[in-house]
Design a protein around this motif. Structure first.
Motif, mmCIF file in Angstrom:
data_model
loop_
_atom_site.group_PDB
_atom_site.id
_atom_site.type_symbol
_atom_site.label_atom_id
_atom_site.label_comp_id
_atom_site.label_asym_id
_atom_site.label_seq_id
_atom_site.Cartn_x
_atom_site.Cartn_y
_atom_site.Cartn_z
ATOM 1 N N VAL A 1 0.866 -1.207 -0.055
ATOM 2 C CA VAL A 1 -0.076 0.085 0.106
ATOM 3 C C VAL A 1 1.047 1.234 0.039
ATOM 4 N N TYR A 2 0.418 2.261 -0.748
ATOM 5 C CA TYR A 2 1.117 3.466 -0.632
ATOM 6 C C TYR A 2 0.033 4.226 0.276
ATOM 7 N N GLU A 3 0.348 4.922 1.584
ATOM 8 C CA GLU A 3 -0.551 5.648 2.038
ATOM 9 C C GLU A 3 -0.028 7.143 2.211
ATOM 10 N N ASN A 4 -0.828 7.931 1.611
ATOM 11 C CA ASN A 4 -0.594 9.278 1.614
ATOM 12 C C ASN A 4 -1.526 10.155 2.221
ATOM 13 N N TRP A 5 -0.853 10.646 3.318
ATOM 14 C CA TRP A 5 -1.348 11.079 4.508
ATOM 15 C C TRP A 5 -1.454 12.778 4.303
ATOM 16 N N THR A 6 -2.538 13.375 4.575
ATOM 17 C CA THR A 6 -2.768 14.979 4.354
ATOM 18 C C THR A 6 -3.628 15.437 5.183
ATOM 19 N N ASP A 7 -4.381 16.655 4.878
ATOM 20 C CA ASP A 7 -5.113 16.936 6.116
ATOM 21 C C ASP A 7 -6.496 17.033 5.692
ATOM 22 N N VAL A 8 -6.974 16.113 4.818
ATOM 23 C CA VAL A 8 -8.273 15.733 4.631
ATOM 24 C C VAL A 8 -8.701 14.028 4.615
ATOM 25 N N SER A 9 -9.815 13.829 4.709
ATOM 26 C CA SER A 9 -10.186 12.337 4.934
ATOM 27 C C SER A 9 -10.275 11.917 3.622
ATOM 28 N N GLY A 10 -9.528 12.237 2.459
ATOM 29 C CA GLY A 10 -9.660 11.628 1.146
ATOM 30 C C GLY A 10 -10.337 12.518 0.244
ATOM 31 N N PHE A 11 -10.709 11.944 -0.754
ATOM 32 C CA PHE A 11 -11.431 12.687 -1.768
ATOM 33 C C PHE A 11 -13.202 12.944 -1.605
ATOM 34 N N LEU A 12 -13.616 14.116 -1.866
ATOM 35 C CA LEU A 12 -14.977 14.306 -1.590
ATOM 36 C C LEU A 12 -15.629 14.075 -3.053
ATOM 37 N N ILE A 13 -16.805 13.740 -3.079
ATOM 38 C CA ILE A 13 -17.694 13.546 -4.200
ATOM 39 C C ILE A 13 -17.550 14.984 -5.100
ATOM 40 N N VAL A 14 -17.605 16.180 -4.393
ATOM 41 C CA VAL A 14 -17.802 17.313 -5.091
ATOM 42 C C VAL A 14 -17.098 18.190 -4.262
ATOM 43 N N ASP A 15 -16.585 19.413 -4.642
ATOM 44 C CA ASP A 15 -15.940 20.276 -4.086
ATOM 45 C C ASP A 15 -16.473 21.229 -2.940
ATOM 46 N N PRO A 16 -15.983 21.034 -1.589
ATOM 47 C CA PRO A 16 -17.239 21.460 -0.552
ATOM 48 C C PRO A 16 -17.204 23.008 -0.664
ATOM 49 N N ARG A 17 -16.647 23.965 -1.521
ATOM 50 C CA ARG A 17 -16.830 25.254 -1.633
ATOM 51 C C ARG A 17 -18.299 25.215 -2.371
ATOM 52 N N ILE A 18 -18.668 24.471 -3.042
ATOM 53 C CA ILE A 18 -20.054 24.353 -3.528
ATOM 54 C C ILE A 18 -20.996 23.793 -2.915
ATOM 55 N N ILE A 19 -20.511 22.355 -2.460
ATOM 56 C CA ILE A 19 -21.686 21.892 -1.536
ATOM 57 C C ILE A 19 -20.996 21.688 -0.238
ATOM 58 N N PRO A 20 -21.809 22.265 0.843
ATOM 59 C CA PRO A 20 -21.086 22.069 2.173
ATOM 60 C C PRO A 20 -21.193 20.737 2.795
ATOM 61 N N ASP A 21 -19.942 20.217 3.088
ATOM 62 C CA ASP A 21 -19.798 18.924 3.792
ATOM 63 C C ASP A 21 -20.399 18.008 3.146
ATOM 64 N N PRO A 22 -19.879 17.716 1.862
ATOM 65 C CA PRO A 22 -20.502 16.691 0.937
ATOM 66 C C PRO A 22 -19.907 15.186 1.342
ATOM 67 N N VAL A 23 -20.433 13.962 0.802
ATOM 68 C CA VAL A 23 -19.734 12.731 1.369
ATOM 69 C C VAL A 23 -18.538 12.458 0.480
#
Ligand code: ASP
Length: 439
Positions: free
Chosen positions: A201-223
């Motif tokens: 596995v290649y784990e890439n640690w960042t400051d978000v819990s992965g990809f969101l279905i859509v940009d949160p600036r357009i849809i707040p708190d998307p899945v």
């Protein structure tokens, strides 16, 4: 199991963040290969060390006094070292770097020191070996990554150690000078190391819990997206979804190694898995929605266009001759539309129109500006009937006029063209019909 773990700048911005990283690495014996970025922003408005290095080197290059800027950079590292209670000193390293700034060893060298120094601290903190990336990651003369040479050295060097830190973002050219990847390039280093050690596995640690279905600036708190294929990710990141460096998928993809995007600040979240192929269906038919504003369409009409051999080539030649890349070319029986980036096209507009008239002799050419393209991506669309229909009806309900719709032959994506001003409303409507309606 072997895991390669890469940590981004915000995961290493302070001693507190380093501690979280230490806990994550120590939590699993398999996390044996650590790739750090340079310290990032500690708070919004803060400056990343990489940017401080570029700025400081620029001052050195222009013959200005760069002592103050240099001191500020050193202070960032000293703060981390003392915050972690390490007895390590980077004083001699900083002396060498200061000399090399005076000798003007280059902007790439300067920027790479951010990762280099963070790597030394990380190795000391974890008790891991340290390998300077300049000695194991190589570039060709033309600046592209030298896969063959890297493979020949990196794997053998890593095999000498059980647990290793390799700083991200840089390597060296054939003459030994340091060269960096483009910004955000530590992601690529992590992928190269994962390939070299045949990681599971290649784990890439960042400051978000992965990809969101859509940009949160357009849809707040998307899945969030649980699993996405490399190909889906390419489609989405091309359209603006950025979490991972675009080029980072290629080395691991060749080996079929999955990437797991994780959040250093929420290690309990399972994040997003990026995989070659999966039989896991995405919950919502679609995997993600992304888009960009600022396109122009050039609509070309000619009676009997469909029967004219070479018409498309002639039109596209004009764009090529003017150095403009095209995004999409939907066509009808007697029409062909070319979508281009508005900012690339604006200055050359009339040259292109004249060129098309001269070469392809169309009946009319009509240009429309201020358009947005939206990509709806999902491996699930292939096996589901009516996806395009649902998008159309959702957009009609939202009173969005669809300018163009283009389904890729892979049935992996549908591209929709709308007016810039309808961009957000269109994305909301698509999100609602596929995701909210199913929650
Ligand atoms: N530190 C570099 C940058 O800011 C590389 C990286 O973080 O991946 O772009």
């Amino acid at each position: 199991m072997k895991k390669v773990v890469k940590f981004g700048g915000s995961s290493l911005a302070s001693a507190e963040q380093f501690r979280k990283v230490g806990d994550i690495v120590r939590a699993e014996e398999d996390r044996r290969y650590v790739i750090p970025s340079a310290p990032g922003k500690r708070f919004s408005g803060d400056t990343k060390v990489t940017d401080m290095l570029y700025d400081c080197y620029k001052a050195a290059e222009e013959g200005e006094d760069f002592k103050g800027k240099f001191k500020n950079i050193k202070a960032r590292y000293d703060e981390i070292i003392s915050g972690l209670g390490l007895s390590l000193s980077l004083d001699s390293e900083f002396k060498v770097i200061e000399e090399n700034f005076k000798k003007q060893l280059g902007e790439n060298y300067a920027a790479s020191r951010g990762e280099y120094l963070n790597g030394i601290i990380m190795a000391d903190y974890l008790g891991f070996a340290f390998i300077d990336a300049a000695k194991v990651i190589f570039f060709k003369e033309d600046g592209t990554w030298d896969e063959e040479k890297t493979k020949a050295t990196l794997g053998a060097e890593l095999a000498k150690h059980d647990k290793v830190v390799v700083p991200g973002f840089y390597g060296s050219l054939p003459d030994g000078t340091v060269k960096t990847f483009s910004r955000g390039g530590s992601d690529i280093t992590g992928s190269i190391v994962a390939q070299a050690v045949h990681a599971d596995v290649y784990e890439n640690w960042t400051d978000v819990s992965g990809f969101l279905i859509v940009d949160p600036r357009i849809i707040p708190d998307p899945v969030g997206i649980e699993t996405i294929t490399y190909r889906e990710l390419r489609e989405l990141s091309y359209m603006g979804a950025t979490v991972l460096h675009e080029e980072a998928i290629f080395p691991v993809r060749k080996e079929g190694i999955p990437i797991n995007i994780r959040n250093t600040n929420a290690p309990q979240d399972s994040g997003t898995w990026i995989v070659e192929s999966t039989c896991q269906k995405s919950k919502y038919i679609i995997t993600g929605i992304a888009g960009k504003k600022g396109f122009c369409s050039i609509n070309i009409e000619k009676d009997m266009m469909n029967a004219e051999i070479g018409f498309g080539r002639k039109v596209l030649n004009v764009f090529e001759d003017n150095g403009i890349s095209f995004e999409h070319v939907p066509s009808g029986i007697d029409t062909m539309t070319v979508f281009v980036h508005q900012d690339e096209f604006m200055d050359k507009e009339q040259q292109v129109v004249t060129g098309i008239h001269r070469l392809a002799k169309p009946d009319t050419i009509d240009i429309e500006a201020d358009l947005a393209l939206i990509a709806v991506v999902g491996r699930g669309m292939k096996s589901t009937r009516g996806t395009a229909g649902r998008i159309f009806s959702a957009l009609a309900h939202a009173k969005v006029n669809v300018k163009m719709i283009d389904q890729g032959s892979s049935e992996l994506n549908i591209i929709i063209g709308v007016k810039n001003e309808d961009f957000e409303a269109a994305i909301k409507a698509i999100y609602n019909i596929f995701v909210v309606a199913r929650l």
